[in-house]
Motif scaffolding. Sequence first.
Motif, PDB file in Angstrom:
ATOM      1  N   ARG A  39      47.410  63.794-101.839  1.00  0.00           N
ATOM      2  CA  ARG A  39      46.684  63.357-101.120  1.00  0.00           C
ATOM      3  C   ARG A  39      46.010  62.091-100.795  1.00  0.00           C
ATOM      4  O   ARG A  39      44.793  62.311-100.784  1.00  0.00           O
ATOM      5  CB  ARG A  39      47.521  62.099-102.239  1.00  0.00           C
ATOM      6  CG  ARG A  39      47.688  61.799-103.676  1.00  0.00           C
ATOM      7  CD  ARG A  39      48.333  61.268-104.571  1.00  0.00           C
ATOM      8  NE  ARG A  39      49.678  60.823-103.951  1.00  0.00           N
ATOM      9  CZ  ARG A  39      50.662  60.659-104.264  1.00  0.00           C
ATOM     10  NH1 ARG A  39      51.072  61.505-105.273  1.00  0.00           N
ATOM     11  NH2 ARG A  39      51.766  60.778-104.065  1.00  0.00           N
ATOM     12  N   LYS A  43      41.832  61.795-100.190  1.00  0.00           N
ATOM     13  CA  LYS A  43      41.188  60.658-100.042  1.00  0.00           C
ATOM     14  C   LYS A  43      40.204  61.215 -98.998  1.00  0.00           C
ATOM     15  O   LYS A  43      38.940  60.163 -98.414  1.00  0.00           O
ATOM     16  CB  LYS A  43      42.113  59.725-100.127  1.00  0.00           C
ATOM     17  CG  LYS A  43      42.810  59.283-101.041  1.00  0.00           C
ATOM     18  CD  LYS A  43      43.462  57.615-101.028  1.00  0.00           C
ATOM     19  CE  LYS A  43      44.464  58.010-102.677  1.00  0.00           C
ATOM     20  NZ  LYS A  43      45.295  56.783-102.442  1.00  0.00           N
ATOM     21  N   THR A  47      36.378  61.348-100.067  1.00  0.00           N
ATOM     22  CA  THR A  47      35.205  60.396-100.622  1.00  0.00           C
ATOM     23  C   THR A  47      34.332  60.839-100.080  1.00  0.00           C
ATOM     24  O   THR A  47      33.922  61.000 -99.615  1.00  0.00           O
ATOM     25  CB  THR A  47      35.793  59.461 -99.609  1.00  0.00           C
ATOM     26  OG1 THR A  47      37.244  58.565 -99.018  1.00  0.00           O
ATOM     27  CG2 THR A  47      35.381  58.154 -99.133  1.00  0.00           C
TER      28      THR A  47
END
Length: 179
Positions: A39, A43, A47
Motif C-alpha cells: 500500500r 501511494k 499518486t
Amino acid sequence: MKMVLSWGQLIYVFFPIPVFCLALLSLAWPRSLERAGSRIVSKIFFTEVRAGPVHIKLLYLFIALSVAIFAGTVRTLHAGAKPCKTCVYAGETLWYGKAMKFRAERNFWLSLFNVILWMLVWTVHRDRKKILSLKDRVSELESAAEAEGSGAKDETTEADTAEDAADVAEKSDESKKKD
C-alpha cells in the motif's frame, strides 16, 4: 548548470525511492506487513500529479525523467568529449579527454541502471499485488474447505468407518500374501 541539477535529482531522489520501494516489496514479512508495504508503494507510485490540464501518475513522471536523463547521457556519450579550454600542455589535453570520456561512460551506466531500477520496481510491485491477491484467494478457499470438511465429518456414520476399516484390513491381507 542544468546537468548538475539532473544528476542531483538522480543521486538524491531517483536512486533512494526505488531502492526503498524494492526493500518494502521484497522482504518476506507477515502478510499484514506485506500488504502495508504494498500500500505504501502504491501511494508513492500512483499518486496523481496535476499541473493544469495535465494529470500524470508519479511513477510515470519518474520513469519519463529517468529516460530523459538517460537520453541526455547517450547524446553526451555520442558527441564525445569537448576540447579543454584551459589545458596548456598536450599531456593535460590527453588526460582531460580520457577523464571526460570516463565521466560520460559512468553517467551512461548510472542512468541506465536508474531506468532499469524503476522498471524493476514497477514489475515487482505488479507481481506483489498479484501474489497478495492470490494468497487472499488461497486463504478464502482454505477456510471454505475447513468449514465444508467439519460439516462432512459430522455426517459420517459408523458404516463409513466400518467400510474404511475393512479396506485397511484387505490391503494388509494382500501385503501379507505377497510376502
